[in-house]
Design an enzyme around this catalytic site. Structure first.
Site, short mmCIF file in Angstrom:
data_model
loop_
_atom_site.label_atom_id
_atom_site.label_comp_id
_atom_site.label_asym_id
_atom_site.label_seq_id
_atom_site.Cartn_x
_atom_site.Cartn_y
_atom_site.Cartn_z
N HIS A 1 -8.12 -36.76 31.10
CA HIS A 1 -7.78 -35.54 31.86
C HIS A 1 -6.32 -35.14 31.70
O HIS A 1 -5.88 -34.17 32.32
CB HIS A 1 -8.09 -35.72 33.35
ZN ZN Z 1 -14.91 -40.09 34.89
#
Ligand code: ZN
Length: 292
Positions: free
Chosen positions: A118
């Site tokens: 992320h």
């Molecule tokens: Zn995850």
């Protein structure tokens, strides 16, 4: 294949009580694999910030390292800043870099951390500070495929490599999971809530030929196990046996294609956390079984 794995759980990070990050799973996983006796474990070297700056904005890297990162970005990452967090973060990236060197030398390398997909060039999010997968790809300098089977989309990796014809990002993830604003990756498969073993495996088998057509020189496997039924942050319903079959499918694919494979962890938030640790251990057992 390399019979060693890198770890960084010896760098503890201070977290407030009740924090969602399952910090204990890392040491638990190392204990399980040590008991198997197949791999030996080595502490991950700390990554050189210069290697990280080949992917991330230098201002972001320096702000994180020096503890001057914008509060809003820290909040998105989800960890309180500490010197210990810096050491662990550098070790997590360093483990994936060391595993990447192993993969080129022996066909396999593994890190008992990382998979921090992320993280974008200029900011982290969702327990991810730096994108070890992206840093490793720049370090390797090879045509690379990322097979990201964490239940959450590998949005940072997709954004970092958008428009880069030398990197293919594949993500199978829950359609209704974080991140709620998905990025466009090379191949994205968004699965409905409750997706179980057979359907999941059919999707995986259906997309692997497209990875083959891309003709990568190295495969990076983000092997998050948060697609497990009952995971606190997943919405899918794979069984432990289904996850193991998923891992075998990826390693058999790499084996057939003659691709060196770098394995990182990813998410996993089952209750109890031992279910998650066991599923992660199965990934490395499958690698040993199939890659030898
Ligand atoms: Zn995850």
């Amino acid at each position: 294949m390399a019979r060693r794995l890198f770890y960084c759980d010896h760098h503890p990070i201070p977290l407030p009580p009740g924090h969602k990050f399952p910090v204990e799973k890392y040491a638990l996983l190392r204990t399980l694999l040590a008991a198997d006796g197949y791999y030996h474990m080595e502490p991950a070297p700390l990554a050189d910030p210069a290697a990280i700056e080949r992917v991330h904005q230098p201002a972001y890297v320096r702000a994180f390292l020096s503890g001057t990162l914008d509060r809003a970005i820290l909040r998105q990452i989800g960890f309180p800043w500490s010197e210990q967090l810096v050491r662990r973060t550098l070790a997590s990236v360093g483990g994936t870099l060391a595993a990447s060197a192993d993969a080129l030398a022996t066909g396999f390398g593994g890190n008992l951390a990382g998979g921090t997909h992320h993280a974008f060039r200029d900011r982290g999010a969702g327990f991810c500070v730096f994108n070890d997968l992206a840093v490793a790809i720049r370090f390797l300098g090879r045509r690379a495929a990322v097979v990201d089977l964490d239940v959450h989309q590998g949005d940072g990796t997709a954004a970092i490599f958008a428009g880069d014809a030398t990197v293919l990002t594949l993500s199978l993830h829950g359609a209704h999971n974080f991140p709620f604003r998905k990025q466009q990756g090379g191949i994205d498969v968004a699965l409905p809530d409750g997706t179980a073993d057979d359907e999941y495996l059919a999707h995986l088998r259906a997309v692997l030929p497209r990875v083959s057509e891309f003709r990568p020189e190295v495969l990076l496997y983000q092997s998050g196990v948060d697609a497990l039924e009952g995971d606190r942050l997943g919405r899918l319903a794979l069984t432990p046996a289904g996850l193991l079959e998923r891992d075998r499918t990826v390693f058999a694919f790499a084996n057939r294609e003659g691709l060196p494979v770098v394995v990182t962890l990813g998410g996993g938030y089952a209750n109890p956390i031992s279910r998650t640790a066991e599923a992660h251990a199965n990934t490395f057992r499958a690698a040993a079984e199939i890659l030898g």
